[in-house]
Design a protein around this motif. Sequence first.
Motif, PDB file in Angstrom:
ATOM      1  N   SER A  24       0.494  -1.227   0.018  1.00  0.00           N
ATOM      2  CA  SER A  24       0.229   0.016   0.007  1.00  0.00           C
ATOM      3  C   SER A  24       0.887   1.160   0.255  1.00  0.00           C
ATOM      4  N   ALA A  25       1.930   1.064   0.233  1.00  0.00           N
ATOM      5  CA  ALA A  25       2.833   2.341   1.252  1.00  0.00           C
ATOM      6  C   ALA A  25       3.699   2.701  -0.689  1.00  0.00           C
ATOM      7  N   PHE A  33       1.045  10.939   2.193  1.00  0.00           N
ATOM      8  CA  PHE A  33       0.786  10.025   0.949  1.00  0.00           C
ATOM      9  C   PHE A  33       1.301   9.133   0.616  1.00  0.00           C
ATOM     10  N   THR A  34       2.781   8.696   0.658  1.00  0.00           N
ATOM     11  CA  THR A  34       3.732   7.547   1.298  1.00  0.00           C
ATOM     12  C   THR A  34       3.763   7.041   1.461  1.00  0.00           C
ATOM     13  N   ALA A  64      -1.416  -0.615  -4.574  1.00  0.00           N
ATOM     14  CA  ALA A  64      -1.796   0.541  -3.562  1.00  0.00           C
ATOM     15  C   ALA A  64      -3.634   1.103  -4.339  1.00  0.00           C
ATOM     16  N   THR A  75      -6.877   3.561   5.734  1.00  0.00           N
ATOM     17  CA  THR A  75      -6.503   2.205   5.367  1.00  0.00           C
ATOM     18  C   THR A  75      -5.185   1.669   6.015  1.00  0.00           C
ATOM     19  N   SER A 134       0.696   6.153   2.504  1.00  0.00           N
ATOM     20  CA  SER A 134      -0.762   6.145   3.332  1.00  0.00           C
ATOM     21  C   SER A 134      -1.288   6.504   4.690  1.00  0.00           C
ATOM     22  N   PHE A 164      -5.233   8.167   5.134  1.00  0.00           N
ATOM     23  CA  PHE A 164      -7.139   7.658   4.644  1.00  0.00           C
ATOM     24  C   PHE A 164      -7.899   6.676   5.225  1.00  0.00           C
ATOM     25  N   SER A 168      -5.314  -1.479  -1.865  1.00  0.00           N
ATOM     26  CA  SER A 168      -5.673  -0.793  -0.841  1.00  0.00           C
ATOM     27  C   SER A 168      -6.682   0.429  -0.104  1.00  0.00           C
ATOM     28  N   LEU A 169      -6.516   1.119  -1.496  1.00  0.00           N
ATOM     29  CA  LEU A 169      -7.423   2.541  -1.313  1.00  0.00           C
ATOM     30  C   LEU A 169      -9.417   2.462  -1.248  1.00  0.00           C
ATOM     31  N   GLY A 217       4.026   2.555  -3.962  1.00  0.00           N
ATOM     32  CA  GLY A 217       3.621   2.797  -5.416  1.00  0.00           C
ATOM     33  C   GLY A 217       3.813   4.644  -5.728  1.00  0.00           C
ATOM     34  N   LEU A 218       2.628   4.473  -6.584  1.00  0.00           N
ATOM     35  CA  LEU A 218       3.297   6.166  -7.900  1.00  0.00           C
ATOM     36  C   LEU A 218       4.116   6.750  -6.382  1.00  0.00           C
ATOM     37  N   GLY A 219       3.302   7.338  -5.559  1.00  0.00           N
ATOM     38  CA  GLY A 219       3.788   7.904  -4.373  1.00  0.00           C
ATOM     39  C   GLY A 219       5.533   8.608  -4.707  1.00  0.00           C
ATOM     40  N   TYR A 226      -5.734   9.162  -9.190  1.00  0.00           N
ATOM     41  CA  TYR A 226      -4.597   7.308  -8.527  1.00  0.00           C
ATOM     42  C   TYR A 226      -4.654   7.056  -9.227  1.00  0.00           C
TER      43      TYR A 226
HETATM   44  N1  PHE Z   1       1.002   5.333  -0.244  1.00  0.00           N
HETATM   45  C1  PHE Z   1       0.782   5.319  -2.018  1.00  0.00           C
HETATM   46  C2  PHE Z   1       2.063   5.796  -3.091  1.00  0.00           C
HETATM   47  O1  PHE Z   1       2.505   6.016  -2.054  1.00  0.00           O
HETATM   48  C3  PHE Z   1      -0.696   6.218  -2.073  1.00  0.00           C
HETATM   49  C4  PHE Z   1      -1.871   5.320  -0.825  1.00  0.00           C
HETATM   50  C5  PHE Z   1      -2.406   6.380  -0.314  1.00  0.00           C
HETATM   51  C6  PHE Z   1      -1.760   3.850  -2.089  1.00  0.00           C
HETATM   52  C7  PHE Z   1      -3.126   5.910   0.521  1.00  0.00           C
HETATM   53  C8  PHE Z   1      -3.365   4.003  -0.571  1.00  0.00           C
HETATM   54  C9  PHE Z   1      -3.358   4.661   0.289  1.00  0.00           C
HETATM   55  O2  PHE Z   1       1.632   5.595  -3.971  1.00  0.00           O
END
Ligand code: PHE
Length: 449
Positions: free
Chosen positions: A19-20, A225-226, A319, A233, A228, A231, A322-323, A22-24, A105
């Motif tokens: 989850s952590a 954000f990175t 990611a 989550t 998570s 949210f 998990s959202l 990802g695109l972040g 996202y």
């Molecule tokens: N942490 C994820 C990322 O860095 C983004 C994300 C946020 C995913 C919240 C899930 C929940 O890409």
Amino acid sequence: MNRAAWKSRFGFYLVAVGSAFGLGNLWRFPYIVAENGGGAFVLLYVLLALILGLPLLIAELFLGHSNRKSVMSATLLLDAKTHTRWKKWIGRLSVVISLVVLSYYSVISGWVLHFLMQFFIETASRFGVESQITMAPLMRSGVLQLGLASVHLLIATVIVTKGVQEGLEKWVGALMPAFVLMMVVLVTKTFSLPSTPEALRFLFYPDFSKLKLSSLLAAIGHVCFTLSLGFGTMVTFGSYLSDKEHIPTAAFRITLIDTLLSLVAGILIFPIALSFNHQTLKEPALLFEALPGFLLSLPGGAWFGILFFLCLYLASLSASISLLEVIVSNAMEFKKIPRMSAAWGALAIVLILATIPAFSTNLMRFTGEGSAVELLDFILIQLILPIAAVSIGSLVYTSIAESEKQRLFIDRLKIESLAMYSHWKWTLKYLVPAILFAAVLLQFFALLK
Ligand code: PHE
């Protein structure tokens, strides 16, 4: 009803890191670093991950674990007599943030799918001609962006409808190690580029004069954000966690891995970006403008391209899953909606919301500077998300009984947990809110200027 749980300890780590990471890390981190001047911002980010992200991550996992519920119910269950209104709003806010963030996202995940397809086509039709794989077709067509985002959301929804064990753990768990390996291989390739020393200097030499007034809030937003945070989550994940796990240790490892992966992403992207083009450094397009050309220039590049974008896609899928899982688990618990309907309902809402970012790069492009993605990103990630995350932290501090906090935090086999406990509480009570307050103030001055 028995609460679903992780099948294995490893499963929890994989999903939390899934989850952590990802695109972040790969898409957002590099351009935010460039926007904020490089090394000094990176240092700020790493420090904040440890002194703000980690305590908040522990708090969110505690909140879920303590009463085995997702964020909306979990916040309400805390000490029922106090702050009822406030709690309700924090829970709701988290779910709304998840919905909106998932919408854009998904659009960015659609961009990844586009590149993946392009590389497939490239390998299939290669006759030795130098070809180009660019963002242009995406930027021209909102319909294409929305179409790809829908495909992405559909995949995520199908996986989420299968439930936490079958869906989340199995899928996400398998994807992580492959990507990490891939990134390491690519970094060894970028190290042969002549721009590497300049890139490393840019990333790791802290020139504090390059920081902006808004940088502190940008760094906090990115940490949330990175990791998570904010949210809900991690609250949901904590609720599935077994009693045997020592949460602070788990949170520390997650923070460390995620931060390291962001740094690796920076080391990967900047040498390429600096040797190919300087213009897009500060824009969301950075990753997508820099990488494809470089991959194609490698021997067997199109295959590398497929592999890289496949891994990136899988990271963004995990990611997204998990959202979506947060939204679904809250709807199931709070509104008693069955998993199936909750997942498909969420899909419909997110798709409608996704039209805004999807069309923002062409039809709805704002005058001159930035697109709707950037505006959304600023309001949501840099302003609202940190407030939500810090509020959840304060709630955990004030509303979980002292004895319960101690039970969760202090592990007699880990002596350091005893010492860290008071630091954690102090940080959550004073330091984290103070940093956020300072950051908002600085941002306010930045807007006035
Ligand atoms: N942490 C994820 C990322 O860095 C983004 C994300 C946020 C995913 C919240 C899930 C929940 O890409």
